[in-house]
Write a protein that holds these residues in place. Structure first.
Motif, short mmCIF file in Angstrom:
data_model
loop_
_atom_site.label_atom_id
_atom_site.label_comp_id
_atom_site.label_asym_id
_atom_site.label_seq_id
_atom_site.Cartn_x
_atom_site.Cartn_y
_atom_site.Cartn_z
N ASP A 208 0.88 -1.31 0.08
CA ASP A 208 0.24 -0.06 0.00
C ASP A 208 0.99 1.24 0.03
N ALA A 209 1.96 1.29 0.84
CA ALA A 209 2.77 2.42 0.75
C ALA A 209 3.60 2.68 -0.66
N LEU A 210 3.95 1.59 -1.40
CA LEU A 210 4.64 1.66 -2.66
C LEU A 210 3.38 2.20 -3.53
N PHE A 211 2.14 1.76 -3.50
CA PHE A 211 1.12 2.25 -4.41
C PHE A 211 0.95 3.62 -4.15
N ALA A 212 0.89 3.96 -2.81
CA ALA A 212 0.56 5.40 -2.59
C ALA A 212 1.85 6.44 -3.25
N LEU A 213 2.82 5.80 -3.02
CA LEU A 213 4.17 6.67 -3.32
C LEU A 213 4.25 6.71 -4.98
N THR A 214 3.56 5.61 -5.83
CA THR A 214 3.63 5.71 -7.05
C THR A 214 2.80 6.56 -7.67
N PHE A 215 1.38 6.24 -7.16
CA PHE A 215 0.25 6.85 -7.86
C PHE A 215 -0.66 7.89 -7.13
N PRO A 246 -7.01 0.48 -6.87
CA PRO A 246 -5.95 0.88 -7.40
C PRO A 246 -5.69 0.46 -8.81
N VAL A 247 -6.45 -0.43 -9.48
CA VAL A 247 -6.60 -0.71 -10.73
C VAL A 247 -6.90 0.34 -11.92
N HIS A 248 -7.61 1.46 -11.12
CA HIS A 248 -8.08 2.58 -11.88
C HIS A 248 -6.92 3.44 -12.38
N THR A 300 -9.30 -4.36 -6.86
CA THR A 300 -10.26 -4.87 -5.37
C THR A 300 -11.51 -4.60 -5.28
N THR A 301 -12.33 -4.16 -6.37
CA THR A 301 -13.88 -4.04 -6.39
C THR A 301 -14.23 -4.46 -7.82
N ALA A 302 -15.46 -4.73 -7.82
CA ALA A 302 -16.41 -5.44 -8.89
C ALA A 302 -16.26 -4.40 -10.11
N ARG A 303 -16.28 -3.27 -10.00
CA ARG A 303 -16.16 -2.11 -10.99
C ARG A 303 -14.67 -2.25 -11.63
N GLY A 304 -13.65 -2.44 -10.67
CA GLY A 304 -12.46 -2.42 -11.32
C GLY A 304 -11.85 -3.67 -12.06
N CYS A 305 -12.71 -4.85 -11.62
CA CYS A 305 -12.41 -6.14 -12.38
C CYS A 305 -13.33 -5.75 -13.90
N ALA A 306 -14.30 -5.18 -13.97
CA ALA A 306 -14.77 -4.79 -15.05
C ALA A 306 -13.96 -3.95 -16.12
N ALA A 307 -13.51 -3.04 -15.43
CA ALA A 307 -12.53 -1.89 -16.15
C ALA A 307 -11.27 -2.41 -16.67
#
Length: 484
Positions: A208-215, A246-248, A300-307
């Protein structure tokens, strides 16, 4: 009457001429001189004046022992490095072969790694490939840094760009390692166990920390500034933002890089120039990095899977290759794997509650530093003992085999000891973090805090944490000298 010849009367005709005998003698002397010159021995050759141990500027004697030639210094260094590399590789092979065939592969790999470090083999190989920088280096006067990009090429860019690139690489590596460990340990676990394992790996690998630093670096810095300079009322009033899938953000990063590539392709080429421009290479490098990050981001969400599914189709249609195509030409398998591992597809647990957390049952904020030290030490000792019991026969089913997955062979006692070890590890971590946040004012409290943090700080191996700890230790020593 006596007549007189005119020729005898001419004074010029009275010159003295050598006689025939004198001319024959002169010819003999000349012949003798010529014979003597032809019979003279050739001059002796001069000794070689070259001193092989005194090379001219820009050159070096080669080889080092008994040199026979001069080489320019870069070429000579390359040949010497190749010779040293061959010697080091043979020594590594010799030591590894001495370990025998019955040594575990992990131990064999450790011995090989240690020998490579002792013989500087990685450094020699890096020196033999100067086009690939061994580590990043900063140009102080320009604020630029040299580093290796995703394609393996050396690049010079601002430090901020390198930090973002490095964060992306770290996030990609951490997600791949998380997938590897999850697949190796999830066998036999129920849905609650899978969630606990996922949370544990995310915490240990700083996902989570790396994701926050990246995006979301701007949000992280804004929150840090608020905690650093804000009042208690401002901090309390700041509502935490809802975490988005995070996938968005990973998908949007790929889209931005695609637009940058299109813009870079429109830059006119200089006359006679056919190679890609630096701007074009940088755009394609950023695209590869963003694609690598997307390939390890689990929605992490159904919308993220569809996206993610829609974007995979969209990318394939526009770019004519799959977003997750690998070196063997396989397509869409990684995207399907990411969607299949999404927690949104796990059914909520209704018949079994998750095991209680020991951390939630302890009031760390109200505990004294002595209590935190005791929690830290005892959790370490008891947790280590619990983990050791996991390996005993009493914690496994009958006929258990160490070569197989141990998690599939735990009996009830083994599962209890494994949970107890994990729970006490969480307590130890929480006590350590609470002690790190404290700012004691008395010598006794300072000493207790430093002794509590010493082993964990040094064991983590983080240079920044160790440096901060060293500053606290120095300040404690100076305060003790002043009697404070």
């Amino acid at each position: 009457m006596v007549s007189t010849k005119l020729s005898n009367a001419n004074p010029s005709n009275q010159a003295v001429r050598p006689s025939l005998k004198e001319r024959v003698a002169a010819l003999k002397a000349l012949a003798v001189r010529a014979v003597r010159l032809d019979a003279a021995p050739p001059p002796e050759p001069q000794p070689n004046p070259v001193d092989w141990y005194s090379p001219p500027p820009g050159f070096m004697s080669y080889p080092e022992r008994e040199p026979m030639s001069f080489l320019n210094i870069p070429e000579g260094l390359r040949l010497e490095l190749e010779r040293l590399r061959n010697i080091a590789e043979l020594e590594v092979e010799r030591v590894v072969e001495m370990t025998g065939e019955n040594v575990h592969e992990a131990m064999r790999a450790g011995i090989e790694s240690r020998m490579r470090r002792r013989l500087r083999l990685d450094g020699i190989e890096a020196a033999l490939a100067p086009e690939v920088p061994a580590s990043a280096g900063v140009e102080d006067y320009a604020g630029l840094i040299y580093y290796e990009d995703a394609t393996g090429n050396a690049r010079r860019a601002p430090v901020a760009a390198w930090i973002n690139f490095t964060a992306m690489r770290l996030y990609t590596v951490a997600r791949q390692e998380m997938s590897r460990q999850f697949n190796a340990q999830c066998g036999g676990l129920d849905e609650a166990g899978n969630r606990a394992l996922d949370a544990k790996l995310r915490r240990e690998l700083r996902i989570d920390a790396l994701f926050a630093l990246t995006f979301h670096s701007h949000k992280v810095f804004e929150a840090a500034d608020l905690r650093r300079y804000g009042t208690e009322e401002e901090i309390a009033a700041a509502a935490p933002e809802i975490e988005v899938d995070p996938v968005h953000e990973a998908i949007e990063a790929v889209r931005r890089c695609l637009l940058d590539c299109v813009a870079a392709q429109k830059i006119p080429q200089p006359p006679g120039h056919i190679d890609p421009l630096p701007e074009q290479e940088a755009a394609h490098t950023a695209l590869h990095v963003s694609l690598d990050a997307l390939k390890v981001t689990v929605p992490t969400t159904a919308r993220g899977c569809a996206a993610l599914a829609r974007f995979a189709v969209e990318f394939h249609a526009s770019e004519d290759f799959a977003v997750d195509e690998d070196e063997r030409g396989q397509q869409h398998l990684r995207v399907l794997d990411l969607i299949a591992r999404s927690p949104a597809l796990l059914r909520p647990k209704t018949t079994q509650h998750s095991p209680p957390s020991l951390v939630d049952q302890i009031d760390f904020a109200s505990a004294s530093l002595e209590d935190l030290q005791a929690l830290n030490d005892l959790s370490d000792h008891v947790g280590t003992f619990a983990y050791a019991l996991v390996w005993t026969g009493r914690c496994h089913t009958q006929g258990w085999d160490e070569s197989k997955n141990l998690g599939d062979q735990y009996n009830a006692a083994g599962k209890l000891m494994r949970w107890l070890g994990d729970a006490l590890t969480d307590v130890e971590t929480a006590a350590n973090e609470e002690a790190r946040r404290r700012r004691p004012t008395t010598p006794c409290d300072r000493e207790t805090r430093l002794s509590t943090l010493a082993a964990t700080t040094i064991g983590n191996g983080d240079p920044d944490e160790i440096e901060a700890f060293a500053r606290d230790l120095t300040a404690h020593a100076e305060a003790a000298r002043r009697g404070r």
